[in-house]
Design an enzyme around this catalytic site. Sequence first.
Site, PDB file in Angstrom:
ATOM      1  N   HIS A  42     -10.520  45.682  45.884  1.00 46.58           N
ATOM      2  CA  HIS A  42     -11.624  45.048  45.163  1.00 46.58           C
ATOM      3  C   HIS A  42     -12.851  45.954  45.008  1.00 46.58           C
ATOM      4  O   HIS A  42     -13.998  45.520  45.163  1.00 46.58           O
ATOM      5  CB  HIS A  42     -12.017  43.739  45.862  1.00 46.58           C
ATOM      6  CG  HIS A  42     -10.918  42.702  45.860  1.00 46.58           C
ATOM      7  ND1 HIS A  42      -9.943  42.640  44.896  1.00 46.58           N
ATOM      8  CD2 HIS A  42     -10.653  41.673  46.723  1.00 46.58           C
ATOM      9  CE1 HIS A  42      -9.125  41.631  45.155  1.00 46.58           C
ATOM     10  NE2 HIS A  42      -9.525  41.034  46.251  1.00 46.58           N
ATOM     11  N   HIS A  97     -13.132  35.927  41.684  1.00 49.46           N
ATOM     12  CA  HIS A  97     -12.336  35.603  42.863  1.00 49.46           C
ATOM     13  C   HIS A  97     -12.639  34.199  43.396  1.00 49.46           C
ATOM     14  O   HIS A  97     -12.865  34.013  44.598  1.00 49.46           O
ATOM     15  CB  HIS A  97     -12.566  36.654  43.940  1.00 49.46           C
ATOM     16  CG  HIS A  97     -11.383  36.904  44.808  1.00 49.46           C
ATOM     17  ND1 HIS A  97     -10.712  35.887  45.458  1.00 49.46           N
ATOM     18  CD2 HIS A  97     -10.734  38.048  45.133  1.00 49.46           C
ATOM     19  CE1 HIS A  97      -9.718  36.417  46.148  1.00 49.46           C
ATOM     20  NE2 HIS A  97      -9.707  37.719  45.964  1.00 49.46           N
ATOM     21  N   GLU A 128      -6.422  35.094  39.828  1.00 48.13           N
ATOM     22  CA  GLU A 128      -7.265  36.217  39.416  1.00 48.13           C
ATOM     23  C   GLU A 128      -6.647  36.875  38.189  1.00 48.13           C
ATOM     24  O   GLU A 128      -5.635  37.561  38.294  1.00 48.13           O
ATOM     25  CB  GLU A 128      -7.381  37.214  40.562  1.00 48.13           C
ATOM     26  CG  GLU A 128      -7.965  36.616  41.826  1.00 48.13           C
ATOM     27  CD  GLU A 128      -7.520  37.368  43.069  1.00 48.13           C
ATOM     28  OE1 GLU A 128      -7.907  38.527  43.236  1.00 48.13           O
ATOM     29  OE2 GLU A 128      -6.763  36.798  43.876  1.00 48.13           O
TER      30      GLU A 128
HETATM   31  C1  BGC Z   1      -5.762  39.714  47.550  1.00 49.14           C
HETATM   32  C2  BGC Z   1      -5.512  39.231  48.959  1.00 49.14           C
HETATM   33  C3  BGC Z   1      -6.798  39.318  49.724  1.00 49.14           C
HETATM   34  C4  BGC Z   1      -7.835  38.492  48.981  1.00 49.14           C
HETATM   35  C5  BGC Z   1      -9.178  38.603  49.634  1.00 49.14           C
HETATM   36  C6  BGC Z   1      -6.770  38.837  46.924  1.00 49.14           C
HETATM   37  O1  BGC Z   1      -7.042  39.278  45.630  1.00 49.14           O
HETATM   38  O2  BGC Z   1      -4.583  39.770  46.800  1.00 49.14           O
HETATM   39  O3  BGC Z   1      -4.535  40.010  49.593  1.00 49.14           O
HETATM   40  O4  BGC Z   1      -6.658  38.878  51.033  1.00 49.14           O
HETATM   41  O5  BGC Z   1      -7.955  38.945  47.673  1.00 49.14           O
HETATM   42  O6  BGC Z   1      -9.548  39.900  49.766  1.00 49.14           O
END
Ligand code: BGC
Length: 364
Positions: free
Chosen positions: A124, A193, A329
């Site tokens: 991210h 998210h 997402e």
């Molecule tokens: C990921 C997860 C992660 C979550 C929070 C999601 O986009 O695929 O693996 O734990 O984000 O970071």
Amino acid sequence: MRVAALVIALMTMTAGIEGQVKKESFGKTPDGTAVDRYTLKSAAVEARIITFGGIVQSLKVPDKNGKSADVVLGFDSLQEYVDGNKPYFGAIIGRYGNRIAGGKFTLDGKTFTIPLNDGTNALHGGPRGFNQVVWRAKEVPHGIELTYVSPDGDQGFPGTLTTVVRYTLEGKDLRIEYSATTDRDTVLNLTNHSYFNLSGQGNGDILGDEVKINASRYTPVDQNLIPTGELAAVEGTPFDFRKPTPVGARINADDDQLKKGHGYDHNWVLDSAGKSSEAAEVYDPASGRVLQVFTDQPGLQFYTGNFLDGTITGKEGKVYGRRAALCLETQHFPDSPNHPKFPSTELRPGQKYHTVTTFRFSMR
Ligand code: BGC
């Protein structure tokens, strides 16, 4: 005459609700930057967005009996978002949503390094992604426009990147429009998210939700949740959500991919292949709430809150246990900069990144 006056008065009242935007202070970051919260209202839905991380802090939606509940996980205070938003509740994710293997990629023959924050991956956008910065806000019809200028080299990414995210709420639609430009060749993968629980945040898990994903393929992953590069058919696997299926129906199946993800934490290859259309639908039989997701992105990360473990207490003192929410997402595929066969995430000077995702709420 009287009837006409009444109709006009009613129309004005409805217009007064629809499109209404209210601004209030949401505190200050540790370095003293002021953070605001904007409340967007339509006749049916109310969304609250804070300028820290562009976070959807609350989202109130009526159920089949007309009773409203907040359907996203999050916190009541800025402090908690600054210190403890490890799951990225509600945030804008950038520069690169999802994982980059080894935090490294090559562009135009040059290697770039993003600091690792997820084992051997950059996740991210690195340790200080777009979820951790304060965005500049301005009101627009039915919503707000958030702007953030990320300097050249921010978290290792090349190019000064100007990103504009517009949140608007009209009727049942929360629309998120992302635009960006760069002054050097770069890579980019923006998303939101939000963690949805259509029964209301903190109200049990999402295993009973019926999910439909309009995708015939997905991208299987290795033990670090990095795509192997294969686009595998969902047919005959627990990843086939082409017909609405309860999340919990197969989540504990004896399946190597489910084990690697600790449940669903995978990218689906949308059949619409980048053309604006419905990507997914979630129906919660308990409340009757329905969420539809529309996007022009090629992929969808469906994540079932596998890493929530009851250690986070969120809004109204609610404890978020395992699978207390699900994320949808809309995005490009994970680790695309290292997979030349995946749709490209490159953005060059003179090009404009533009993508729209809409979350539509209704009831059944
Ligand atoms: C990921 C997860 C992660 C979550 C929070 C999601 O986009 O695929 O693996 O734990 O984000 O970071």
